[in-house]
Motif scaffolding. Structure first.
Motif, PDB file in Angstrom:
ATOM      1  N   THR A   9       0.851  -1.193   0.000  1.00  0.00           N
ATOM      2  CA  THR A   9       0.000   0.000   0.000  1.00  0.00           C
ATOM      3  C   THR A   9       0.883   1.238   0.000  1.00  0.00           C
ATOM      4  N   HIS A  10       1.043   1.845  -1.173  1.00  0.00           N
ATOM      5  CA  HIS A  10       1.878   3.043  -1.286  1.00  0.00           C
ATOM      6  C   HIS A  10       1.146   4.285  -0.797  1.00  0.00           C
ATOM      7  N   CYS A  11      -0.131   4.351  -1.060  1.00  0.00           N
ATOM      8  CA  CYS A  11      -0.948   5.459  -0.560  1.00  0.00           C
ATOM      9  C   CYS A  11      -2.335   4.892  -0.289  1.00  0.00           C
ATOM     10  N   GLY A  12      -3.066   5.578   0.532  1.00  0.00           N
ATOM     11  CA  GLY A  12      -4.377   5.086   0.912  1.00  0.00           C
ATOM     12  C   GLY A  12      -4.414   4.772   2.386  1.00  0.00           C
ATOM     13  N   SER A  13      -5.024   3.656   2.736  1.00  0.00           N
ATOM     14  CA  SER A  13      -5.180   3.360   4.158  1.00  0.00           C
ATOM     15  C   SER A  13      -4.997   1.880   4.454  1.00  0.00           C
ATOM     16  N   ILE A  14      -4.687   1.631   5.721  1.00  0.00           N
ATOM     17  CA  ILE A  14      -4.574   0.280   6.259  1.00  0.00           C
ATOM     18  C   ILE A  14      -5.308   0.290   7.591  1.00  0.00           C
ATOM     19  N   SER A  15      -6.131  -0.709   7.828  1.00  0.00           N
ATOM     20  CA  SER A  15      -6.809  -0.794   9.126  1.00  0.00           C
ATOM     21  C   SER A  15      -6.689  -2.208   9.672  1.00  0.00           C
ATOM     22  N   VAL A  16      -6.535  -2.281  10.994  1.00  0.00           N
ATOM     23  CA  VAL A  16      -6.480  -3.547  11.710  1.00  0.00           C
ATOM     24  C   VAL A  16      -7.608  -3.529  12.737  1.00  0.00           C
ATOM     25  N   ASN A  17      -8.428  -4.551  12.724  1.00  0.00           N
ATOM     26  CA  ASN A  17      -9.539  -4.650  13.667  1.00  0.00           C
ATOM     27  C   ASN A  17      -9.492  -5.994  14.374  1.00  0.00           C
ATOM     28  N   ILE A  18      -9.728  -5.959  15.671  1.00  0.00           N
ATOM     29  CA  ILE A  18      -9.810  -7.175  16.470  1.00  0.00           C
ATOM     30  C   ILE A  18     -11.129  -7.114  17.228  1.00  0.00           C
ATOM     31  N   ARG A  19     -11.907  -8.193  17.141  1.00  0.00           N
ATOM     32  CA  ARG A  19     -13.195  -8.184  17.829  1.00  0.00           C
ATOM     33  C   ARG A  19     -13.597  -9.583  18.248  1.00  0.00           C
ATOM     34  N   SER A  20     -14.482  -9.617  19.198  1.00  0.00           N
ATOM     35  CA  SER A  20     -15.055 -10.880  19.643  1.00  0.00           C
ATOM     36  C   SER A  20     -16.192 -11.247  18.696  1.00  0.00           C
ATOM     37  N   LEU A  21     -16.125 -12.431  18.128  1.00  0.00           N
ATOM     38  CA  LEU A  21     -17.185 -12.882  17.228  1.00  0.00           C
ATOM     39  C   LEU A  21     -18.285 -13.614  17.996  1.00  0.00           C
ATOM     40  N   SER A  22     -17.867 -14.363  19.020  1.00  0.00           N
ATOM     41  CA  SER A  22     -18.834 -15.064  19.860  1.00  0.00           C
ATOM     42  C   SER A  22     -18.173 -15.455  21.176  1.00  0.00           C
ATOM     43  N   VAL A  23     -18.995 -15.574  22.211  1.00  0.00           N
ATOM     44  CA  VAL A  23     -18.529 -16.000  23.522  1.00  0.00           C
ATOM     45  C   VAL A  23     -19.518 -17.023  24.045  1.00  0.00           C
ATOM     46  N   LYS A  27     -15.196 -20.014  26.200  1.00  0.00           N
ATOM     47  CA  LYS A  27     -14.751 -20.113  24.800  1.00  0.00           C
ATOM     48  C   LYS A  27     -15.116 -18.832  24.047  1.00  0.00           C
ATOM     49  N   LEU A  28     -14.088 -18.220  23.506  1.00  0.00           N
ATOM     50  CA  LEU A  28     -14.255 -16.986  22.749  1.00  0.00           C
ATOM     51  C   LEU A  28     -13.764 -17.222  21.334  1.00  0.00           C
ATOM     52  N   ARG A  29     -14.489 -16.723  20.365  1.00  0.00           N
ATOM     53  CA  ARG A  29     -14.047 -16.780  18.962  1.00  0.00           C
ATOM     54  C   ARG A  29     -13.601 -15.375  18.595  1.00  0.00           C
ATOM     55  N   LEU A  30     -12.296 -15.234  18.312  1.00  0.00           N
ATOM     56  CA  LEU A  30     -11.692 -13.939  18.042  1.00  0.00           C
ATOM     57  C   LEU A  30     -11.595 -13.713  16.537  1.00  0.00           C
ATOM     58  N   GLY A  31     -11.970 -12.529  16.099  1.00  0.00           N
ATOM     59  CA  GLY A  31     -11.856 -12.149  14.695  1.00  0.00           C
ATOM     60  C   GLY A  31     -10.833 -11.043  14.526  1.00  0.00           C
ATOM     61  N   ILE A  32      -9.921 -11.230  13.605  1.00  0.00           N
ATOM     62  CA  ILE A  32      -8.887 -10.239  13.314  1.00  0.00           C
ATOM     63  C   ILE A  32      -8.951  -9.948  11.817  1.00  0.00           C
ATOM     64  N   SER A  33      -9.002  -8.673  11.471  1.00  0.00           N
ATOM     65  CA  SER A  33      -8.987  -8.327  10.049  1.00  0.00           C
ATOM     66  C   SER A  33      -7.909  -7.282   9.784  1.00  0.00           C
ATOM     67  N   VAL A  34      -7.263  -7.426   8.633  1.00  0.00           N
ATOM     68  CA  VAL A  34      -6.295  -6.446   8.150  1.00  0.00           C
ATOM     69  C   VAL A  34      -6.760  -6.058   6.753  1.00  0.00           C
ATOM     70  N   GLU A  35      -7.081  -4.790   6.596  1.00  0.00           N
ATOM     71  CA  GLU A  35      -7.625  -4.307   5.321  1.00  0.00           C
ATOM     72  C   GLU A  35      -6.758  -3.167   4.796  1.00  0.00           C
ATOM     73  N   ASP A  36      -6.527  -3.170   3.476  1.00  0.00           N
ATOM     74  CA  ASP A  36      -5.710  -2.121   2.877  1.00  0.00           C
ATOM     75  C   ASP A  36      -6.296  -1.677   1.551  1.00  0.00           C
ATOM     76  N   THR A  37      -5.802  -0.554   1.067  1.00  0.00           N
ATOM     77  CA  THR A  37      -6.193  -0.041  -0.248  1.00  0.00           C
ATOM     78  C   THR A  37      -5.015  -0.159  -1.210  1.00  0.00           C
ATOM     79  N   GLY A  38      -4.257  -1.248  -1.054  1.00  0.00           N
ATOM     80  CA  GLY A  38      -3.060  -1.485  -1.862  1.00  0.00           C
ATOM     81  C   GLY A  38      -3.362  -2.005  -3.246  1.00  0.00           C
ATOM     82  N   ILE A  39      -2.435  -2.793  -3.766  1.00  0.00           N
ATOM     83  CA  ILE A  39      -2.512  -3.234  -5.168  1.00  0.00           C
ATOM     84  C   ILE A  39      -3.538  -4.338  -5.404  1.00  0.00           C
ATOM     85  N   GLY A  40      -3.961  -5.024  -4.355  1.00  0.00           N
ATOM     86  CA  GLY A  40      -4.961  -6.078  -4.497  1.00  0.00           C
ATOM     87  C   GLY A  40      -4.397  -7.360  -5.090  1.00  0.00           C
ATOM     88  N   ILE A  41      -5.241  -8.387  -5.124  1.00  0.00           N
ATOM     89  CA  ILE A  41      -4.846  -9.710  -5.611  1.00  0.00           C
ATOM     90  C   ILE A  41      -5.923 -10.196  -6.578  1.00  0.00           C
TER      91      ILE A  41
END
Length: 113
Positions: A9-23, A27-41
Motif C-alpha cells: 500500500t503506497h498510498c491510501g489506508s490500512i486498518s487492523v480490527n480485532i473483535r469478539s465474534l462469539s462467547v 470459549k471466545l471466537r476472536l476475529g482479526i482483520s487487516v484491510e488495505d487499499t493497496g494493489i490487491g490480488i
C-alpha cells in the motif's frame, strides 16, 4: 498480514480490527482483520498465495522483495490454532484478510465485550 499491507500500500489506508465474534462460557471466537487499499490480488491468485514460496506476478510486484513465505506461515499458524484465514480482494483496489481463532478464557466473562 500487517507487513504485507504496509508493503503493498503506497498510498491510501490500512486498518487492523480485532473483535469478539462469539462467547460461550470460557470459549471466545476472536476475529482479526487487516484491510488495505493497496494493489490487491487477482481472483485466480487468491488461493495460491497461501502456498510456500508463492508470489503473485502482476508485473509491478517484482519490485517488492520477499520470499513468499509470510502468508503460508500465517496460514500454518492459524490452522494449528484451529482457526481459519481468508482473503477478499479486488485487483487494483486492495485486500482484506480475515482471521478467526478460538481462545480459551481462564474464567467466563462477566461483562459483555
Amino acid at each position: 498480514l500487517l507487513d504485507n499491507a504496509i508493503k503493498f500500500t503506497h498510498c491510501g489506508s490500512i486498518s487492523v480490527n480485532i473483535r469478539s465474534l462469539s462467547v460461550n462460557g470460557t470459549k471466545l471466537r476472536l476475529g482479526i482483520s487487516v484491510e488495505d487499499t493497496g494493489i490487491g490480488i487477482a481472483e485466480e491468485d487468491r488461493q495460491k498465495i497461501f502456498e510456500p514460496f508463492s508470489q503473485v506476478s502482476q508485473g509491478n510486484t517484482k519490485q517488492f522483495s520477499g520470499t513468499g513465505l509470510g502468508l503460508s506461515i500465517a496460514n500454518a499458524l492459524v490452522t494449528k490454532l484451529v482457526g481459519k484465514i481468508d482473503v477478499d480482494s479486488t485487483l487494483g483496489k486492495g485486500s482484506k484478510f480475515l482471521v478467526e481463532i478460538p481462545v480459551e478464557l481462564l474464567s467466563p466473562l462477566t461483562d459483555p465485550i
